[in-house]
Design a protein around this motif. Structure first.
Motif: not given
Lengths: 185, 185
Positions: A16, A20, A155, A170, A172-173, A175, B161-162, B166, B168
């Protein structure tokens, strides 16, 4: 910078924060000496055991501390710490106590002797799982044995190094969870 | 999606695009068959030779194509391609021609038999440099032997990828170049 209060986080989910690709700070300890280095060359290798592979160049003062102690902590800084991140990479632990110089808080870890950096968003305690590629590639394979993550923000604004002094922050996140086939997440 | 026109890029500088940790598309070819897979577990290992380490799980149809051909192309998609990126990960090359299904353009590479994906921002042609960790960790060490990068935009909106569906999206780029000690960039 303030110390972030953390909660336990499942070690098999550290992707998680690390997948990234953020710049991280690696803290280490050996025979009473501690150090911190910046690191950008790392990747997740397995969920369970939770494996992280990374390159720690032999020229770093941290190299021997980590090689001998077979431990480190991978700490996740955010953009508010960016100048500190750069400055940590600019000096050597051979002649600098980096915790003191950068007013960072060394907190005791649970599973390793290397200290956590209190001001970071997350701390991942690591033990060396496989050192066979250290000689040829300076490549360490660590197992994350304990993870601590701040409750907020959800985030964190991590920084991602592009070389030549440039960092991507980092953004925008978004989905696509609904688009994934179950089992492919 | 349009094909992006590319220019040659120095292979020892691919960190510019890969060190920030984007999701990439890996294309491969073996005995007339091609395939594409998504990959998030990769990192830079060396500037020169230009080494990239990555995990390609054995369950992927691409695994055997890459292991046997000892080659692949690492392609850099941007956020406009996100749905395609997810969909590529949702299906298997065992029963799908992914270039055809996703209307992607297979362009000939210069140094390898695996095709470039024309719609991606950059393409990095790779040859297997060290396969010793494939058996234990599914870990491939590639040398980038040729790099192609689109002229614009300067800062492509890569996706990172998170887990859990999700992503970023690459945000602001900031420079701390003046703060770096020469030689530490």
């Amino acid at each position: 910078m303030a110390i972030r209060r953390k909660q336990d986080f499942p070690v098999h989910q550290v992707r998680r924060y690390l997948e990234p690709g953020p710049i991280v700070l690696v803290s280490s300890a050996w025979k009473g000496e501690t150090n911190i280095m910046t690191m950008g060359w790392h990747s997740v290798m397995e969920f369970s055991p939770s494996l992280i592979g990374c390159v720690i160049a032999g020229g770093n003062h941290s190299f021997e501390l980590i090689r001998k102690s077979k431990q480190c902590v991978i700490n996740l800084p955010t953009v508010e710490m960016l100048d500190t991140v750069v400055d940590i990479g600019n000096c050597s632990g051979a002649d600098t106590d980096k915790f003191a110089r950068f007013s960072l808080t060394a907190q005791p870890a649970e599973q390793v002797d290397a200290p956590l950096i209190g001001e970071c968003h997350a701390n991942f305690e690591c033990r060396l799982a496989d050192g066979k590629l250290i000689g040829k590639y300076n490549y360490f394979i660590f197992e994350v044995v304990k993870a601590h993550v701040a409750r907020s923000p959800k985030h964190p604004k991590t920084v991602h190094y592009m070389g030549d002094g440039q960092f991507m922050v980092a953004g925008e996140v978004i989905s696509r969870r609904a688009r994934f086939r179950p089992g492919m997440l």
